[in-house]
Design an enzyme around this catalytic site. Structure first.
Site, PDB file in Angstrom:
ATOM      1  N   CYS A   1       0.833  -1.205   0.000  1.00 44.05           N
ATOM      2  CA  CYS A   1       0.000   0.000   0.000  1.00 44.05           C
ATOM      3  C   CYS A   1       0.871   1.259   0.000  1.00 44.05           C
ATOM      4  CB  CYS A   1      -0.993  -0.041   1.152  1.00 44.05           C
ATOM      5  SG  CYS A   1      -2.412   1.012   0.838  1.00 44.05           S
TER       6      CYS A   1
ATOM      7  N   HIS B   1      -3.570  -4.934   0.446  1.00 48.75           N
ATOM      8  CA  HIS B   1      -2.946  -5.475   1.661  1.00 48.75           C
ATOM      9  C   HIS B   1      -2.985  -7.007   1.644  1.00 48.75           C
ATOM     10  CE1 HIS B   1      -2.421  -1.703   3.917  1.00 48.75           C
ATOM     11  NE2 HIS B   1      -3.472  -1.313   3.228  1.00 48.75           N
TER      12      HIS B   1
ATOM     13  N   GLU C   1      -1.354  -9.016   3.310  1.00 47.76           N
ATOM     14  CA  GLU C   1      -1.196  -9.577   4.658  1.00 47.76           C
ATOM     15  C   GLU C   1      -2.539  -9.933   5.297  1.00 47.76           C
ATOM     16  OE1 GLU C   1      -0.746  -6.421   3.807  1.00 47.76           O
ATOM     17  OE2 GLU C   1      -1.245  -5.014   5.425  1.00 47.76           O
TER      18      GLU C   1
END
Ligand code: GLN
Length: 566
Positions: free
Chosen positions: A392, A518, A520
């Site tokens: 990001c 994102h 993650e």
């Protein structure tokens, strides 16, 4: 779902006592895993007692990471634990705050829904909470709904949630609910004694709210001996076999296995009149054993720098940390994170802080503090050919760095940090231009992305089209795409209409990739994210650490197609 089946839904309520940060979220998530391992559809809901409508507007230092669901809700970081443990996507129906509850009640009052009535905590606010839980249960179609009440029993803010969950027992039947109280049994070092008094008081407080716990989960450094168990059972009126010990374990993913051994799930099923069965935990066990084995070998350590603004609180980047761990287990190495405050790079220079790392990661963020440090870290990764993963803001700063130092656009920047820059290579998204309110107004949740054939991204994902979760207002400015591309920046992931850059990468580098989304948020221990796997594998290769992961991943510029990357 019919009323009948919704009535048969079971609810497990998890409260916390004695201290905050007790790991209630991990306990709830672990129980979720154990129930799912028995074939019971289980969902987990977080009730947060603070007055923010959601945590999206809170500083990571106040609250830790903001976890974004597929449908774009900004939620508590515990939802990340839930998803990772139960390996299931949750939604905006899985989290609510007191602020959101009160907001809804007040909106109803203004609309005239309660016309004539005096709006009160009981029944109006409690009904709102119970209504939310029922809708969430129906939405999930789960057999078992685990509800974690945030905060600690005794907090003023949490009282109304305790009242609502107390009423649930009466509404849906005693045998359809189970109350778990997570607590802590401190060990007095001087006398080497485990003390039960704080738990006695905490359970007293809970009972004064009308809730008698069925199960205690006791965080403890030492084994609870029979006399301690007896004492806890006597004072709290919890059956002796429902006093569950929860000792610290090396790795959070071992907690479900540990709690299974201690009989937590069995007690929960017993209380709710559901039959017990043997859980299928074979894969989970293999995974945790593999992690343990790798962690015991010092020669497997790969040092990776995470360069950010909130590095003093690792909870601010919890999903990044977990994703690195998942990938490390897959690759067969151990990742040691070197936390670097980006402002320190501004003071000391990239070389001083990054010369001992084999991978550099710049995570998401907001605000200009330390931004130049991040840009220097990326320049260092690019020039020194150290594997880089940008998430990001970590992609936006990579574009700024490239524009400034490769395309020679001096002073290029994101308009988030310099709205007078001559080269606004990152700019506010078109549909953000008119947005004024801060809460819940970013580009949030899942969006599709098409990957460029032949790119590193395409090879890592091994898919043409992907879907990832977003949380941002700024994007690559299309006016500069051509110039960036001409100098070698590869736009390897684009929105289906090609108007939004979702991924970038560089050739002539062992591994340089960054994304607007994102990743993650979607990594799971049993399903590590391909970008993290590729990044950790490339970092291991950089460090000459030998893992044992054979795959088709090809690090950029390698002509082999099926060799081990480590
Ligand atoms: N601040 C940037 C934006 O709003 C990046 C956000 C992030 O990293 N999550 O676009």
């Amino acid at each position: 779902m019919s009323l009948k089946s919704s009535i048969s839904t079971r609810y497990v309520f998890v409260t916390g006592g004695v201290v905050s940060s007790l790991g209630k979220g991990i306990i709830a998530a672990s129980l979720g895993r154990l129930l799912r391992a028995r074939g019971l559809d289980t969902t987990i809901i977080k009730l947060d007692p603070y007055l923010n409508v959601d945590p999206g507007t809170m500083s990571p230092y106040q609250h830790g990471e903001v976890f974004v669901t597929e449908d774009g809700a900004e939620t508590d970081l515990d939802l990340g634990h839930y998803e990772r443990f139960i390996n299931h996507d949750l939604s905006r129906m899985n989290a609510v705050t007191a602020g959101a509850i009160y907001k809804s009640v007040l909106e109803k009052e203004r609309r005239g829904d309660y016309l004539g009535g005096t709006v009160q905590m009981i029944p109006h606010v409690t009904n709102e909470i119970k209504g939310f839980l029922r809708r969430a249960a129906e939405h999930s179609q789960a057999h078992v709904v685990i509800v974690e009440v945030g905060g600690t029993v005794g907090d003023i803010e949490g009282l109304i949630f305790l009242e609502a969950i107390r009423q649930m027992r009466k509404d849906i039947g005693r045998d359809h609910v189970c109350y778990i109280h997570a607590t802590m049994i401190p060990n007095l070092r001087t006398t080497n004694e485990l003390k039960t008094k704080p738990t006695q008081h905490s359970v007293d407080t809970l009972r004064s709210r009308g809730i008698q716990p069925d199960i205690l989960v006791c965080r403890t450094e030492r084994t609870l001996n029979p006399s301690i168990r007896e004492k806890l059972s006597l004072f709290t009126d919890v059956d002796n076999n429902a006093v569950i010990q929860c000792k610290d374990v090396g790795n959070i993913y071992e907690v479900p296995l540990y709690l299974e051994q201690e009989g937590l799930c069995e007690r929960v099923l017993e209380k709710m009149g559901l039959p017990n069965s043997t859980p299928d935990l074979v894969e989970w066990k293999t995974l945790t054993e593999r992690t343990k084995l790798i962690d015991s070998q010092a020669t497997k350590t790969v040092q990776i720098a995470v360069v950010g603004k909130y590095v003093m609180l690792s909870d601010a980047y919890i999903s990044v940390v977990e994703s690195l761990k998942h990938a490390a287990t897959k690759v067969g190495v151990k990742v040691a994170i070197k936390w670097i405050l980006s402002e320190d790079i501004e003071k000391q220079g990239a070389q001083a802080l990054l010369s001992d790392v084999s991978g550099i990661l710049v995570p998401g963020g907001f605000g200009d503090r330390g931004i130049e440090g991040k840009i220097s870290a990326i320049e260092y990764a690019r020039k020194q050919k150290i594997p880089y993963l940008g998430l990001c803001l970590g992609m936006q700063t990579a574009v700024v760095e490239f524009a400034r130092n490769v395309v020679a656009m001096a002073g290029a920047h994101s308009t988030e940090f310099d709205n007078k820059t001559k080269y606004p290579v990152i700019d506010l998204m078109a549909d953000q231009q008119t947005v004024v309110e801060k809460g819940g107004t970013m580009r949030l949740g899942k969006y599709p992305c098409h990957l460029l054939p032949g790119s590193l991204a395409r090879r890592l994902y091994n898919q043409d089209d992907i879907s990832e979760r977003h949380r941002h207002r700024y994007e690559v400015n299309n006016a500069y795409r051509q110039q960036l591309e001409a100098k070698g920046m590869i736009f390897s992931g684009l929105s289906p209409d090609k108007r939004l850059v979702e991924m970038i990468e560089l050739g002539d580098h062992p591994f340089f990739i960054a994304c607007q989304f994102h990743p993650e948020l979607k990594s799971r221990p049993d399903n590590p994210h391909p970008l993290f796997v590729g990044f950790v594998a490339a970092s291991a290769k950089q460090a000459s650490v030998v893992g044992d992961f054979e795959s088709n991943i090809v690090v950029a510029n390698s002509s082999e197609t099926s060799s081990s990357v480590v």
